[in-house]
Design a protein around this motif. Structure first.
Motif, short mmCIF file in Angstrom:
data_model
loop_
_atom_site.label_atom_id
_atom_site.label_comp_id
_atom_site.label_asym_id
_atom_site.label_seq_id
_atom_site.Cartn_x
_atom_site.Cartn_y
_atom_site.Cartn_z
N ALA A 44 0.70 -1.06 0.27
CA ALA A 44 0.51 -0.14 -0.10
C ALA A 44 0.67 1.03 0.32
CB ALA A 44 -1.01 0.03 1.07
N LEU A 45 1.86 1.11 0.92
CA LEU A 45 2.77 2.30 0.91
C LEU A 45 3.63 2.80 -0.67
CD1 LEU A 45 4.43 1.56 3.94
CD2 LEU A 45 3.56 4.01 3.46
N ALA A 46 3.33 1.80 -1.27
CA ALA A 46 3.80 2.52 -2.56
C ALA A 46 3.16 3.06 -4.05
CB ALA A 46 4.97 0.41 -3.50
N ILE A 47 1.88 2.27 -3.28
CA ILE A 47 1.15 2.94 -4.32
C ILE A 47 1.15 4.44 -4.49
CG2 ILE A 47 -1.68 3.53 -5.04
CD1 ILE A 47 -2.65 1.35 -3.08
N ASP A 48 1.06 5.46 -3.79
CA ASP A 48 1.49 7.03 -3.86
C ASP A 48 2.12 7.80 -3.12
OD1 ASP A 48 0.76 9.84 -4.67
OD2 ASP A 48 -1.53 9.57 -4.31
N PRO A 49 3.29 8.00 -2.85
CA PRO A 49 4.07 8.27 -2.11
C PRO A 49 3.71 9.75 -2.10
CG PRO A 49 5.17 8.75 -4.53
CD PRO A 49 4.21 7.31 -4.35
N ASN A 50 3.07 10.72 -2.63
CA ASN A 50 2.25 11.52 -2.42
C ASN A 50 1.07 11.64 -1.46
OD1 ASN A 50 4.26 13.13 -3.61
ND2 ASN A 50 2.83 12.42 -5.70
N ASN A 51 0.64 10.55 -0.72
CA ASN A 51 -0.30 11.27 -0.30
C ASN A 51 -0.14 10.54 1.29
OD1 ASN A 51 -2.74 10.04 1.55
ND2 ASN A 51 -3.65 9.40 -0.13
N ILE A 52 0.70 12.14 2.23
CA ILE A 52 0.90 12.59 2.91
C ILE A 52 0.36 11.46 5.03
CG2 ILE A 52 2.07 13.72 4.71
CD1 ILE A 52 2.57 15.41 2.55
N LYS A 53 -0.93 11.69 4.86
CA LYS A 53 -1.91 11.10 5.78
C LYS A 53 -2.03 9.81 5.28
CE LYS A 53 -4.34 14.24 8.15
NZ LYS A 53 -5.06 15.53 8.06
N THR A 54 -2.48 9.32 4.59
CA THR A 54 -2.86 8.04 4.44
C THR A 54 -1.49 7.05 4.49
OG1 THR A 54 -4.41 8.19 2.61
CG2 THR A 54 -3.59 6.62 3.20
N ASN A 55 -0.47 7.09 3.67
CA ASN A 55 0.70 7.06 4.66
C ASN A 55 1.51 7.13 5.34
OD1 ASN A 55 0.71 5.94 1.84
ND2 ASN A 55 2.01 7.73 1.18
N ALA A 56 0.83 8.48 5.99
CA ALA A 56 1.53 8.19 7.87
C ALA A 56 0.91 7.07 8.43
CB ALA A 56 1.18 9.58 8.47
N LYS A 57 -0.76 6.34 8.11
CA LYS A 57 -0.74 5.45 9.19
C LYS A 57 -0.85 4.30 8.76
CE LYS A 57 -5.55 8.24 9.77
NZ LYS A 57 -7.04 8.68 9.28
N LEU A 58 -0.46 3.98 6.85
CA LEU A 58 0.09 2.78 6.97
C LEU A 58 1.53 2.92 7.37
CD1 LEU A 58 -0.76 2.99 3.13
CD2 LEU A 58 -1.69 1.67 4.54
N TYR A 59 2.06 3.48 7.98
CA TYR A 59 3.74 3.04 8.36
C TYR A 59 3.15 3.21 9.61
CZ TYR A 59 7.01 4.93 4.98
OH TYR A 59 8.07 5.04 3.58
N CYS A 60 2.40 3.42 10.30
CA CYS A 60 2.15 2.85 11.52
C CYS A 60 1.66 1.96 11.85
CB CYS A 60 1.31 4.22 12.30
SG CYS A 60 1.26 3.92 14.30
N ASN A 61 0.83 1.23 10.64
CA ASN A 61 0.04 0.02 11.18
C ASN A 61 1.08 -0.79 11.04
OD1 ASN A 61 -2.59 1.48 11.16
ND2 ASN A 61 -3.41 0.39 9.47
#
Length: 497
Positions: free
Chosen positions: A280-297
């Protein structure tokens, strides 16, 4: 003299019998339009210039005047049509070409504007206004070039800078506004981006670019379902809108992959969850807020898989993307606690408590502070080599082993440096046993009290040899250790005096 009201019912207007009368009436309308224009009543001026055009539709100056009025009303597209009609009727109409160029410039078409201003200069080489506007068109082209280069290099701040200056010259250019709004969204400045897009949508609810940017803001704020609705709407207005299509596809893929990872985690399939979050993290590096949640998950899944160092890195990545993300601080703090990095844990819990002063957060901070304080003392459990839940028998066995290992008599033939180091360790083993074998002292030690401050080892009262002799039966004699190559910690015998 009272002004003549020409807005009389049609049936009372004078009958126009010939072209000369029409031209005279048109001139009257134009003069009234001029009067209203000079008073800055542009709406009324527009009405009278329109009447003049209706009476004489072949007069270039009437279109020119109405174009000037429309420009004052910021209706540049309509003004452009009128000024173009004016120069079609009279190619030597210098003001018509100048107004057409200004409209092109306001709408962001610098090349077309430059062509118009060049035409004015051909008609009137000394026209300073045309020369200045020609320079403005060149400046606008340069800002466009810089913005395009900045966008290609993902330097979105530079693009915003260039668009702000371009819009000072081309205030009615929706294309520049949209580019600025898109870059503001990519910079995480969502309220500003939404404001620009919403302003355009109020004027044109079918503007596909504005719909796309509005959706982009929602997408980057992790409101993916609403974002998809805007992307779909944009594609209805412009089926070939490539950015909206890509964003819509990314939004749907990101939501699906994240939900799949969450389900795997709920099913205790942490390896699968970890992999899905990574995808999921590889899909869109520009999506800051969603990627922050993905990193935490992913950090949560990593902690379950005992990948604590990687979990800390993921939490740090989440915080870099969103420094207000409390869950990431809490997860990282727990990982720091698990790896006994108490200073780092205290720092994170302090950040959390400053942000959300709840009783739970206060308790977490106190616990971390206590562990930090305890970590700065001698760790008697480590000295004896036992766990913090060691039983009384385990503590005694550990003391027996360590005391014999470090007893000075065992190292009597070693170098002075080694003897000094072993004597220090022998003393620490005695201290550790004194505390951990005494229930009251052990409780105080476990609760974080500094026993040295309590006077447990103050002055010369403490003697490791006394503890050693007491433990091994209180013999007054010394020990003789077997110095043969196969000797071990237990190879000793008592020598009575």
């Amino acid at each position: 003299m009272a002004a003549v009201d020409i807005d009389v019912p049609v049936e009372t207007e004078p009958q126009i019998c010939n072209q000369e009368d029409l031209e005279r009436l048109a001139e009257s309308f134009k003069e009234q339009g001029n009067a209203y224009y000079s008073k800055k009543d542009y709406s009324q001026a527009f009405n009278y210039y329109t009447k003049a055009i209706d009476a004489c539709p072949k007069n270039a100056s009437y279109y020119g005047n109405r174009a000037a009025t429309l420009m004052m009303l910021c209706r540049f597209r309509e003004a452009l049509e009128d000024s173009q009609q004016a120069v079609r009727l009279d190619d030597c109409f210098m003001k018509g070409h100048l107004r057409e160029g200004k409209c092109h410039l306001s709408l962001g078409n610098a090349m077309a504007a430059n062509h118009c201003f060049q035409k004015v200069l051909e008609l009137e080489p000394s026209n300073r206004e045309a020369q200045q506007e020609k320079n403005n068109a060149a400046t606008l082209l340069e800002y466009q070039r810089m913005a395009d280069f900045g966008f290609e290099k993902r330097d979105f701040r530079k693009v915003v800078y260039c668009m702000d200056r371009a819009l000072a010259l081309a205030s009615a250019c929706h294309r520049f506004k949209i580019l600025k709004a898109e870059c503001l969204a990519l910079l995480g400045r969502y309220p500003e981006a939404q404001s620009v897009a919403s302003d355009i949508l109020r004027m044109d609810s079918t503007n596909a670019d504005a719909l796309y940017v509005r959706g982009l803001c929602l997408y980057y704020e992790d409101c993916i379902d609403k974002a998809v609705q805007f992307f779909v709407q944009a594609l209805k207005m412009a089926p070939d809108h490539e950015k909206a299509r890509l964003a819509c596809r990314n939004a749907k893929a990101l939501k699906a992959k994240k939900e799949e990872g969450n389900q795997a985690f709920k099913n205790n399939n942490y390896e699968a969850a970890y992999q899905l979050y990574t995808e999921a993290l590889a899909i869109d590096p520009n999506n800051i807020k969603t990627n922050a949640k993905l990193y935490c998950n992913r950090a949560t899944a990593g902690a379950k898989l005992k990948k604590v160092d990687q979990a800390i890195e993921d939490c740090t990545s989440a915080i870099k993307l969103d420094d207000t993300y409390i869950k990431a601080y809490l997860r990282r703090a727990q990982c720091y606690m698990d790896t006994e990095q108490y200073e780092e844990a205290v720092r994170d819990y302090e950040k959390v408590y400053q942000t959300e002063k709840t009783s739970d957060h206060k308790q977490m901070l106190k616990k971390a502070q206590m562990e930090l304080k305890k970590s700065k003392r001698k760790d008697y459990y480590k000295v004896l080599g036992v766990g913090k839940n060691a039983t009384e028998d385990e503590i005694k066995k550990a003391y027996r082993k360590r005391a014999l290992m470090h007893h000075p008599d065992r190292h009597s033939s070693a170098t002075p440096e080694v003897q000094k180091e072993e004597e220090k360790k022998f003393k620490e083993v005695g201290e550790a046993f004194t505390v951990l074998s005494d229930p009251k002292k052990k409780v105080r030690y476990d609760n974080g009290h500094d026993l040295e401050d309590d006077g447990c080892f103050d002055g010369g009262d403490f003697d490791a040899n006394n503890i050693f002799r007491a433990f091994f039966g209180g013999h007054s004699g010394g020990f003789t250790f077997d110095s043969s190559p196969d000797s071990g910690p237990g190879n000793f015998f008592f020598q009575f005096g």
